[in-house]
Design an enzyme around this catalytic site. Structure first.
Site, PDB file in Angstrom:
ATOM      1  N   ASN A   1       1.288   7.508   8.367  1.00  0.00           N
ATOM      2  CA  ASN A   1       1.363   7.288   9.802  1.00  0.00           C
ATOM      3  C   ASN A   1      -0.015   6.988  10.383  1.00  0.00           C
ATOM      4  OD1 ASN A   1       2.053   7.173  12.465  1.00  0.00           O
ATOM      5  ND2 ASN A   1       3.097   9.138  12.535  1.00  0.00           N
ATOM      6  N   ASP A   2      -0.889   7.969  10.339  1.00  0.00           N
ATOM      7  CA  ASP A   2      -2.197   7.796  10.982  1.00  0.00           C
ATOM      8  C   ASP A   2      -2.993   6.629  10.404  1.00  0.00           C
ATOM      9  OD1 ASP A   2      -1.659  10.059  12.508  1.00  0.00           O
ATOM     10  OD2 ASP A   2      -2.428  11.386  10.951  1.00  0.00           O
ATOM     11  N   VAL A   3      -2.839   6.384   9.096  1.00  0.00           N
ATOM     12  CA  VAL A   3      -3.678   5.361   8.455  1.00  0.00           C
ATOM     13  C   VAL A   3      -3.225   3.945   8.801  1.00  0.00           C
ATOM     14  CG1 VAL A   3      -4.354   6.836   6.533  1.00  0.00           C
ATOM     15  CG2 VAL A   3      -2.344   5.378   6.296  1.00  0.00           C
TER      16      VAL A   3
ATOM     17  N   ALA B   1      -2.609  13.988  12.029  1.00  0.00           N
ATOM     18  CA  ALA B   1      -3.590  14.080  13.100  1.00  0.00           C
ATOM     19  C   ALA B   1      -2.922  14.393  14.438  1.00  0.00           C
ATOM     20  CB  ALA B   1      -4.392  12.792  13.204  1.00  0.00           C
TER      21      ALA B   1
END
Lengths: 461, 122
Positions: free
Chosen positions: A387-389, A428
């Site tokens: 997700n965050d990446v 995150a």
């Protein structure tokens, strides 16, 4: 040649093997050999120590070593690959603890005599750094193991409180210097443990790998300090090598995440949580969700597919099924590659290890820069448990905590498929606008389950 | 005494520079194994733990030494084993082929086995 010269030469050999080990570990081809060379050097160093004149209590020492090894070997061998980061944290923490105790033991012996100031300073450094590393690693372990919230734990005036604890440590250190009191040193040890906990609490789960690397470097320095205390060159060399290389490695890691070390330690990253769990956003965007069959057809008739694996893939143990999907697509002539973000998984390089475990061919793994060149010509980017990446907020939203982090530009692909358990934000804790993109189809479910269904759907179409 | 501390400081400074230099170019895929490998190397504290325990007097010092050795052994043994386990995964294609050949051809004449190994190295 006297016995002690022979021992010193053996220590020198060990020190050289540590350097060779580090050098080997920096290249994929020699990494394993490097590690084994380091282990051989360690056996030499530990072995010749028994030949030192004046040592007794061999039985007790042997029992302690057997107990340690009996815990360590099964723990290291049986742990799941996904849990490797917390194992590293644990092994690092106990090393820091050992360094602190070595310095403390030595101090307890000369506290009655008049001792040179520099010797007490060495002890103090060993105890303080070792304890911070021990306690910090314990918190890192608990965070990664999800025994405590992975989100940053913050409270008002946190940095002031930490500052007060640090000042307390300095005051106690001054007292130890003035009085040579072992009791004061023990109190100092406890306060240093408290500081280790206090300074790691506000560090969010996503940053914990960098934290472990930093603490690894700390333990190295604590070991070097113990080396000064005991006048042992091999401890100074081993500890300092780790202290220095660990510091550099920490810097490399935080750079890969686009963040500075001070920001990680003092930034309470990810404390701000925006929308989560809702299907409809205040902005009015809606989410499109698909079935495995739809996606299977989409994949089967693509020319180029990028699989973007994240920690979710690892947790679901789905790396093997992901490879099956890649194989069956490749069999149909689809060009498949894995786009690997440097911090995919929970540590830099963690995802490569997991995929290698599933026998994914090395050539299919593409690092971020190369993957980002391929993504604009990619038909489908299949994001599995990441997700965050891939969050474009890192590029577009200056206020976002991840702003500036290099990401995989999956939004450049023609279609995006997110395989996720829910709409929950990533590690995150930041909402991802890409989930609401018209190009995006969501496939809700367990990664392994869904990938298995996708394989069936691809084979059927 | 000041001479010996200066010697140690010399070693410390040189080892520090060496630590920086020797890993200056590490591909990101090796960051985790490298962290774990360096983690094992600071397990050399076991040497220190043995020295303080071996020269301990009285039960309190012995107990402290015992605990220190257990912790240090955990660090060094666990560190090397876990690193080796990670690195087991980094095999080149030919190494994997060799291994597969070794697994499936357990009963075949040794010549074939050794030639497969030879290919693996090349």
């Amino acid at each position: 040649m006297t016995l002690s010269t022979g021992i010193d030469i053996a220590y020198l050999v060990a020190a050289v093997t540590f350097i060779l080990a580090l050098r080997g570990l920096s290249s994929p081809r020699h990494a394993r050999k490097g590690n084994i060379i380091g282990a051989i050097g360690m056996v030499i160093a530990v072995g010749v120590t028994f030949a030192r004149p004046g040592l007794t209590h061999f039985g007790l020492i042997a029992i302690a070593m057997v107990i340690g090894a009996a815990i360590a070997v099964p723990a290291a061998r049986l742990v799941k690959m996904t849990a490797i980061p917390q194992m590293v944290a644990m092994f690092n923490g106990v090393g820091g603890g050992a360094a602190a105790l070595v310095s403390l033991s030595e101090f307890a012996r000369y506290s009655h005599h008049h001792v040179a100031i520099y010797k007490i300073v060495e002890v103090l450094l060993g105890v303080i750094i070792g304890c911070i590393s021990f306690a910090g690693s314990a918190i890192s372990f608990a965070k990664l193991q999800e025994m405590m919230p992975t989100r940053p734990i913050t409270y008002p005036a946190q940095q002031v409180v930490n500052g007060v604890i640090a000042a307390g440590i300095l005051a106690l250190a001054g007292l130890v210097l003035a009085t040579n009191s072992t009791l004061t040193l023990v109190i100092l040890l406890v306060v240093a443990l408290v500081l280790g906990v206090a300074f790691t609490l506000p560090i969010g789960g996503a940053d914990v790998p960098v934290l472990i690397s930093l603490l690894n470097s700390f333990t190295g320095l604590a070991v070097a300090a113990s080396g000064f205390v005991l006048h042992s060159t091999v401890l100074v060399v081993g500890g300092t090598l780790v202290g220095a290389s660990g510091a550099l490695l920490t810097q490399m890691m935080s750079k890969a995440m686009g963040r500075s070390i001070t920001n990680i330690i003092f930034g309470a990253f990810g404390a701000v949580v925006t929308a989560s769990g809702s299907m409809e956003r205040s902005g009015g965007g809606s989410v499109k969700s698909g079935t495995p069959e739809d996606i299977g057809v989409l994949l089967a008739y693509s020319r180029k597919v990028a699989i973007v694996p994240g920690y979710g893939l690892a947790v679901a143990q789905a790396q093997h099924v992901a490879r099956e999907l890649a194989d069956s697509l490749a069999k149909r002539g689809v060009d498949v590659f894995y786009a690997i973000h440097p911090v995919a998984g929970r540590m830099p390089g963690h995802m490569n290890v997991l995929l290698a475990e599933a026998n994914v061919p090395y050539e299919q793994l593409k690092e971020m820069d190369i993957a980002n060149m391929e993504l604009p010509t990619t038909d489908v980017a299949l994001v599995v448990g990441a997700n965050d990446v891939v969050n474009p907020a890192a590029r577009n939203t200056p206020g976002s905590p991840i702003y500036g982090m290099p990401i995989l530009n999956v939004d450049a692909a023609a279609n995006i498929v997110f395989l996720k358990r829910s709409m929950r934000p990533g590690f995150a804790g930041i909402d991802n606008e890409l989930l609401y993109d018209p190009k995006t189809t969501m496939l809700f479910g367990d990664a392994k389950d869904m990938l298995t269904k996708l394989v069936a759907a691809v084979e059927a179409s | 005494m000041t001479g010996s501390i200066l010697n140690l400081i010399t070693v410390f400074v040189l080892a520090g520079f060496l630590g920086f230099e020797v890993i200056s170019k590490v591909p990101s895929i090796l960051h985790t194994p490298l962290m774990s490998g360096t983690n094992a190397i600071h397990g050399v504290i076991l040497v220190g733990a043995i020295i303080v325990t071996g020269t301990a007097h009285g039960n309190a010092q012995l107990a402290l030494g015992f605990a220190t050795i257990v912790l240090a052994t955990l660090n060094v043994v666990g560190g090397f084993v876990v690193t080796d386990r990670m690195l087991e995964m980094f095999k080149t294609k030919s190494q994997r082929a060799t291994e597969a050949a070794r697994h499936t051809d357990a009963g075949i004449p040794p010549e074939t086995g050794s030639s497969a190994r030879g290919q693996g190295k090349g």
